[in-house]
Design a protein around this motif. Sequence first.
Motif, PDB file in Angstrom:
ATOM      1  N   PRO A  17       0.807  -1.237   0.000  1.00 38.55           N
ATOM      2  CA  PRO A  17       0.000   0.000   0.000  1.00 38.55           C
ATOM      3  C   PRO A  17       0.840   1.289   0.000  1.00 38.55           C
ATOM      4  CG  PRO A  17      -0.575  -1.417   1.881  1.00 38.55           C
ATOM      5  CD  PRO A  17       0.624  -2.016   1.213  1.00 38.55           C
ATOM      6  N   ASP A  66      -4.205 -12.681  -4.958  1.00 43.88           N
ATOM      7  CA  ASP A  66      -4.268 -11.851  -3.753  1.00 43.88           C
ATOM      8  C   ASP A  66      -3.060 -12.128  -2.863  1.00 43.88           C
ATOM      9  OD1 ASP A  66      -6.702 -10.702  -4.448  1.00 43.88           O
ATOM     10  OD2 ASP A  66      -7.884 -12.164  -3.318  1.00 43.88           O
ATOM     11  N   LYS A 127      -5.806  -1.412   0.131  1.00 45.28           N
ATOM     12  CA  LYS A 127      -6.096  -2.744   0.665  1.00 45.28           C
ATOM     13  C   LYS A 127      -6.183  -3.738  -0.493  1.00 45.28           C
ATOM     14  CE  LYS A 127      -9.199  -1.608   4.492  1.00 45.28           C
ATOM     15  NZ  LYS A 127     -10.546  -1.899   4.976  1.00 45.28           N
ATOM     16  N   ASN A 128      -6.177  -5.011  -0.140  1.00 47.07           N
ATOM     17  CA  ASN A 128      -6.435  -6.092  -1.096  1.00 47.07           C
ATOM     18  C   ASN A 128      -5.518  -6.081  -2.310  1.00 47.07           C
ATOM     19  OD1 ASN A 128      -8.596  -6.983   0.555  1.00 47.07           O
ATOM     20  ND2 ASN A 128      -9.897  -5.415  -0.354  1.00 47.07           N
ATOM     21  N   ASN A 129      -4.220  -5.964  -2.082  1.00 43.00           N
ATOM     22  CA  ASN A 129      -3.267  -5.947  -3.183  1.00 43.00           C
ATOM     23  C   ASN A 129      -3.049  -7.349  -3.745  1.00 43.00           C
ATOM     24  OD1 ASN A 129      -2.312  -3.175  -3.681  1.00 43.00           O
ATOM     25  ND2 ASN A 129      -2.060  -3.249  -1.461  1.00 43.00           N
TER      26      ASN A 129
END
Length: 134
Positions: A17, A66, A127-129
């Motif tokens: 992030p 993910d 978020k959620n990279n």
Amino acid sequence: MASEGTKENPWKLKTPPMTSEYEMYKDVKDDKEVIICVVGKTTLLYDARCLTDLQTMLKEHGDWMDLGSADEQKPAKDGTVEAWGRSENNPVGGWYGLKKGLRGRFGMYVPPLMEKLGLAEVTHEAKNNKMRAK
């Protein structure tokens, strides 16, 4: 000047992030090539073969995956890089993290190094990279 990725000249990285900085470098510990990850005052160790093993797995996966970063004490979400990094089905048969109690966060700290080395692409959302092989 020492080549990049040494204790004297570590790779300077940011979490996916882009919110936290940390350093990594290669070294040898107990006759095993390791990646040392220094986050503030915390030091984590990863088996250095994780770089080639993860790239191979991502190429076979063929699409974005993910990251799913989690501390060692928390379960990793199925189908994530974090889950693979601790799975009995990966090439080392378990954790790539080598320091008991700090073996997690594989999905947080290894992907940016893979990106820096040109082995993978990583998204940089809040978020959620995700990541995929190059």
